[in-house]
Motif scaffolding. Structure first.
Motif, short mmCIF file in Angstrom:
data_model
loop_
_atom_site.label_atom_id
_atom_site.label_comp_id
_atom_site.label_asym_id
_atom_site.label_seq_id
_atom_site.Cartn_x
_atom_site.Cartn_y
_atom_site.Cartn_z
N LEU A 133 0.89 -1.37 0.05
CA LEU A 133 -0.13 0.04 -0.04
C LEU A 133 0.89 1.11 0.01
O LEU A 133 0.61 2.10 -0.77
N LEU A 134 1.74 1.09 0.96
CA LEU A 134 2.76 2.31 0.97
C LEU A 134 3.61 2.61 -0.35
O LEU A 134 3.96 3.78 -0.82
N LEU A 193 8.34 11.94 0.93
CA LEU A 193 7.46 10.88 0.89
C LEU A 193 7.51 10.19 1.94
O LEU A 193 6.29 9.86 2.50
N THR A 194 8.33 9.54 2.42
CA THR A 194 8.35 8.52 3.56
C THR A 194 8.14 9.59 4.77
O THR A 194 7.17 8.88 5.47
N ILE A 198 4.54 8.63 7.00
CA ILE A 198 4.63 8.40 8.41
C ILE A 198 3.44 9.34 9.08
O ILE A 198 2.64 8.82 9.96
N VAL A 199 3.76 10.58 8.80
CA VAL A 199 2.69 11.68 9.42
C VAL A 199 1.18 11.27 8.82
O VAL A 199 0.24 11.22 9.80
N ALA A 257 8.21 3.88 8.31
CA ALA A 257 6.72 3.96 7.82
C ALA A 257 5.77 2.98 7.90
O ALA A 257 4.68 2.83 8.13
N VAL A 258 6.51 1.79 7.49
CA VAL A 258 5.71 0.31 7.41
C VAL A 258 5.40 -0.09 8.74
O VAL A 258 4.30 -0.61 8.89
N ARG A 259 6.12 0.26 9.52
CA ARG A 259 5.84 -0.38 10.89
C ARG A 259 5.19 0.47 11.89
O ARG A 259 4.30 0.16 12.89
#
Lengths: 271, 245
Positions: A133-134, A193-194, A198-199, A257-259
């Motif tokens: 998704l990310l 982007l990353t 996250i935000v 971000a994934v976590r």
């Protein structure tokens, strides 16, 4: 990632592009930034001297500054052309901000937009993983941000070739410029982007998420100002080092971000 | 062989889910066989949606387990489980700026459906949506949006269907069409759970009915729950199980 993963990423990426086509207003900010990054240096370097009737080489301080700045590929240029090249190069960091602002705008809209529209639950109910998704959302934003950057650069070079003194446009196709727009700018865009991802996974409003972009924009603006003050330019090596650093930061942020993208929390708070 | 005698496609064993200190679902155990429709009843906040989300692989059970379509329910729900479940969410969740076609085609590809365009056409035909394929989702009525959401849940022909209030807000004719479709899908072999507040719908549609209030208070056929035509209604049974909570 498997073939099935890439197929899902392509499917969601295609949907992101289709949504952008249907809501072009999202692109207004990044496009305005692009127009500014193209027009401002051209107006200052070419338009103002032409309209005021005061050639750039009439100002001794500017000529001296241009000589000190050592614009790459500028050997043999006239004083007026040298000053034009100086002005164009001084504003190049503005061009580097185009993909950063574009990426941040697109990715925060893509993630927070799904939350606000309550479209995330069916999406999360598919086999799509968080990483897929990310990657789909940031990847689409990255490609579009790079498209904006490439468009801006082509327009700037074409505008310079058409309007500036002979030889000035060639100074925009040197190693240092390529390192800036082909290295630092995309890498900074990846960081944006990353960070945006996250935000966005925690933010309730796309604008709030976009404000986090300041973290990326400020150092770039700082570099821009430092360049103006120190009357020198970052070397190609400096820029490549910065690129490597930014890529490393982006990789770290991507892992984070994934976590932090907590599917359960998003589901229970937003649906 | 009756539906209940077939091996269960949904096997929930002691499913429990806590959010912090709040217990949303506690020790829920039941099975649903292929071709069977089960209605889950319960007041708002009783844990129906949380139960569906655990069965759909969206939420991990805090404790308990079981399996859905042969995939174990674990603390880390995986994509394999989600691929075998069709979930109709409480809100339609369509991408409003995109057409019905693009919405469904995207989902068909996300589910890895072979010949995605062909499958989308087939599902659109089945739900009488073919003539609305080119409409953007934003212009659709609530009933049509619900049908699109149902179409989305059917795209990958899942053996398990989890439907959260499938007829909520629909007019009587549209609700009847959706109920007919659900019955058809069960006849085709799907195990179906329908969460609803509509007791008449539950009685008409489901072979067995569960009454949930954090715990599963009752789970049986209408007759097994004590419903007697002209004497004891499902509403009586439902209130008896939920009003004391």
């Amino acid at each position: 990632m498997s073939g099935a993963s890439w197929a899902r990423i392509r499917a969601l990426g295609g949907k992101e592009v289709a949504e952008l086509r249907a809501a072009k207003g999202v692109l207004l900010g990044p496009v305005a930034m692009l127009v500014t990054a193209v027009l401002m240096p051209l107006v200052l370097a070419v338009g103002v001297p032409a309209w005021s009737g005061e050639p750039l080489d009439d100002t001794a301080d500017l000529v001296r500054l241009a000589q000190q700045f050592q614009v790459p590929g500028a050997a043999g240029l006239s004083d007026a052309a040298l000053v034009q090249a100086l002005l164009l190069h001084q504003f190049l960091p503005l061009m580097a901000l185009v993909p950063v602002v574009g990426a941040m705008t697109l990715v925060t809209t893509a993630i927070v937009g799904e939350k606000q529209a309550r479209t995330l639950e069916p999406l999360l109910a598919t086999p799509l993983t968080t990483a897929e998704l990310l990657v789909a959302k940031t990847g689409t934003a990255f490609v579009l941000a790079l498209t904006l950057l490439a468009t801006g650069l082509v327009l700037l070079i074409a505008g310079t070739a058409l309007a500036a003194a002979p030889g000035v446009a060639a100074t925009l196709v040197t190693g240092r410029v390529i390192a800036l727009v082909g290295g630092v700018a995309p890498a900074a865009s990846l960081v944006a982007l990353t960070l945006g991802a996250i935000v966005s996974s925690r933010a309730k409003d796309a604008r709030a998420a976009q404000q986090a972009g300041v973290v990326v924009v400020l150092p770039l603006v700082g570099g821009f100002v430092a360049q103006l003050n120190s009357q020198t330019a970052f070397s190609t090596a400096d820029l490549l080092l910065a690129t490597a650093g930014l890529v490393a930061v982006a990789a770290g942020l991507g892992w984070v971000a994934v976590r932090v993208f907590d599917r359960e929390r998003i589901l229970t708070e937003w649906t | 062989m009756t539906a209940a005698a077939l091996p269960p496609l949904i096997d929930a064993r002691g499913l429990t889910r806590r959010f912090g200190t709040r217990v949303a679902v506690e020790d829920v155990t039941f099975t649903v066989a292929a071709g069977e429709i089960v209605a889950l009843l319960g007041p708002n906040g009783a844990g129906k949606t949380t139960t569906l989300r655990m069965l759909a692989g969206l939420l991990a059970p805090t404790s308990g387990g079981g399996s859905v379509a042969g995939v174990p329910l674990t603390a880390t729900p995986d994509a394999e489980l989600r691929a075998r479940v069709g979930l109709l969410t409480e809100t339609p969740g369509s991408w409003d700026r995109l057409t019905v076609w693009t919405n469904l085609l995207t989902y068909a590809r996300l589910y890895g459906v072979a010949d995605a365009p062909g499958r989308v056409r087939a599902v659109l035909d089945r739900l009488a949506l073919a003539d609305r394929a080119g409409d953007v989702a934003a212009v659709l009525s609530k009933g049509l949006r619900q049908r699109v959401a149902l179409a989305r849940a059917l795209l990958h022909a899942p053996p398990v269907l989890l439907l959260d209030e499938p007829t909520s807000g629909l007019d009587p004719a549209a609700a009847r069409d959706v109920r007919r479709l659900i019955a058809e899908l069960a006849r085709d072999g799907a195990a179906v759970i329908v969460c609803t507040h509509n007791l008449a719908e539950a009685e008409a549609l489901a072979g067995r009915i569960g009454i949930l209030q954090t715990r599963l208070r009752a789970f049986d056929t209408a007759q097994g729950l004590g419903v007697r035509p002209g004497q004891v209604t499902l509403e009586d049974v439902y209130l008896a199980h939920t009003e004391d909570a």
